[in-house]
Design a protein around this motif. Structure first.
Motif, mmCIF file in Angstrom:
data_model
loop_
_atom_site.group_PDB
_atom_site.id
_atom_site.type_symbol
_atom_site.label_atom_id
_atom_site.label_comp_id
_atom_site.label_asym_id
_atom_site.label_seq_id
_atom_site.Cartn_x
_atom_site.Cartn_y
_atom_site.Cartn_z
ATOM 1 N N TYR A 157 0.826 -1.202 0.000
ATOM 2 C CA TYR A 157 0.000 0.000 0.000
ATOM 3 C C TYR A 157 0.863 1.255 0.000
ATOM 4 N N ALA A 158 0.538 2.183 -0.892
ATOM 5 C CA ALA A 158 1.251 3.459 -0.928
ATOM 6 C C ALA A 158 0.886 4.323 0.274
ATOM 7 N N GLU A 159 -0.383 4.258 0.671
ATOM 8 C CA GLU A 159 -0.868 5.023 1.822
ATOM 9 C C GLU A 159 -1.738 4.105 2.664
ATOM 10 N N THR A 415 1.755 0.922 -4.152
ATOM 11 C CA THR A 415 3.037 1.602 -4.314
ATOM 12 C C THR A 415 3.496 1.609 -5.765
ATOM 13 N N GLU A 416 3.147 0.591 -6.525
ATOM 14 C CA GLU A 416 3.632 0.464 -7.899
ATOM 15 C C GLU A 416 2.675 1.045 -8.938
#
Length: 433
Positions: A157-159, A415-416
């Motif tokens: 997870y990016a956030e 995230t990607e």
């Protein structure tokens, strides 16, 4: 960023920690086993089973809070972000009892007061404000939040956002963290999202349960949520009948695939404007499916060699039939999704090249209230979503077999996602699909 191979290994290494949340992973779109359309259908059916099995108590508790709010003459709000991706839960959708008020602006949210209840599918300042106002906050989980997924998954997870930071009760979606329900070896993540379908089913089921329980003092309590579960069962039973339309799905998918291979485009129109969020908000959605509005159709955005999916909750709405005539004057390939009622006259499904039946001919709904004087809870919304993704799955499988693997987009919460989506859009633009 994880390289492609490492990401695939990461998915496999975390399967054992996901328990219920990743159960659809064994549904592959390998053409030797089953089509993506069939895999999606089976996965959604399993999700409904898991919701009934594991979320009945949460549905009951949520319905009690909301019903007490109504009985106290307070307000029940729904917050899905701005602009709100409410999908089929809007004032334009049939069969919705007057329970939830969609928050459409920050100004509306500022009116939340003590005793109100806010059900949320989005986090942020508004749920926090509601708690400070001493309002109840209920969360409906989805893959963009980490609430229902084990800590081993959180690294992708990016956030790392939670609904549970503000919500006192969480209803879990039981959708895999990728949002997509089908695994294809051609993609590094799951495709064909399920969260929009689940959100539509749960919100509609809750609205019916709250309407029933708020009918008088003493109706809230520890009894099972029979109305909500009855609606989920009705959707599930109609889903089983969808299997009888596999041949039409295959034929429709082949026609659209041939159109795209020859350079045509594929558009989706929904007269309720509800499917826009499915094609623009969710993870695991294709680049090739473009949403189009009524205004754009009237402005001649469609070309003769394009294909259009025309979706409606009615088969004979005047505005729909007028627009269909406009479409048919230009476009060769038109597929419809709508109820196939047996009454006479012009019907959308009679005008289309291929027609998919959402099996929802009722004007208002499938469950009776108030001694049979009212009917609520329409099944057309979730079944339209189901048929949309089954058709897109069929197109995807046939495109892959033709060596024309289409690009899919990853959710922005990964995230990607930024790197993957940029490359996917570049490839799609170069290919033209």
């Amino acid at each position: 960023m994880l390289p492609y191979v490492s990401r695939r290994k990461f998915i496999k290494n975390t399967l054992t920690g996901m328990a219920v949340s990743l159960f659809p992973l064994n549904l592959s779109c390998d053409k030797k086993q089953t089509s993506p359309a069939q895999a999606y259908h089976k996965a959604v059916q399993t999700i409904l089973t898991e919701i009934v099995r594991h979320e009945s108590d949460n549905l009951r508790d949520t319905a009690n809070i909301l019903a007490d709010t109504v009985i106290a003459k307070k307000r029940c709000f729904l917050y899905s972000g701005f602009p709100s991706p409410a999908g089929y839960y809007t004032l334009n959708s049939p069969g919705l009892p007057p329970v939830f008020i969609n928050l459409l602006s920050k100004q509306m949210a500022d009116t939340i007061r003590k005793g109100d209840t806010l059900i949320i599918t989005e986090s942020g300042d508004i749920p926090e404000f509601a708690r400070k106002q001493d309002a109840h906050v209920i969360g409906l989980s989805s893959p963009q939040f980490i609430d229902e997924y084990p800590s081993s998954i959180h690294k992708v997870y990016a956030e790392k956002r939670r609904l549970g930071d503000a919500a006192e009760v969480i209803i879990k979606s039981h959708v895999p963290y990728w949002d997509g329900l089908v695994e294809c070896p051609e993609y590094p993540f799951m495709i064909l999202p399920g969260s929009g379908f689940v959100r539509t089913v749960i919100l509609t089921a809750l609205a019916g349960e709250v309407y029933y329980r708020s009918g008088g003092i003493g109706l809230t309590g520890n009894i099972p949520p029979h109305v909500a579960l009855g609606y989920i069962e009705a959707v599930s039973e109609r889903m089983k009948q969808i299997t009888g339309q596999y041949e039409t799905l295959q034929q429709s998918g082949k026609t659209i695939t041939d159109t795209m291979i020859k350079g045509g485009r594929f558009f989706v129109y929904d007269s309720n404007n509800a499917l826009k969020s499915e094609l623009t908000e969710l993870s695991g959605r294709p680049v090739f499916a473009r949403y189009i509005t009524r205004e754009e159709i009237l402005d001649d955005k469609l070309k003769a060699d394009d294909a259009l999916l025309f979706v409606s909750l009615r088969s004979n709405a005047t505005l729909d039939l007028t627009l269909m005539n406009k479409v048919l004057s230009t476009v060769k390939t038109v597929i419809s999704i709508c109820p196939h009622d047996n009454t006479g006259g012009y019907r959308l499904f009679k005008q289309a090249s291929f027609a998919l039946d959402n099996l929802s001919p009722e004007k208002e709904g499938v469950i009776t209230f108030d001694n049979g004087s009212k009917r609520y809870l329409h099944t057309g919304g979730p079944l339209n979503i189901l048929l949309l993704w089954m058709l897109i799955g069929e197109i995807t499988g046939q495109m892959i077999q033709h060596g024309k693997t289409p690009q899919y987009l990853m959710g922005s919460y990964f995230t990607e996602s930024e790197q993957h989506n940029r490359k996917a859009l570049e490839v799609a633009e170069k290919r033209g699909y």
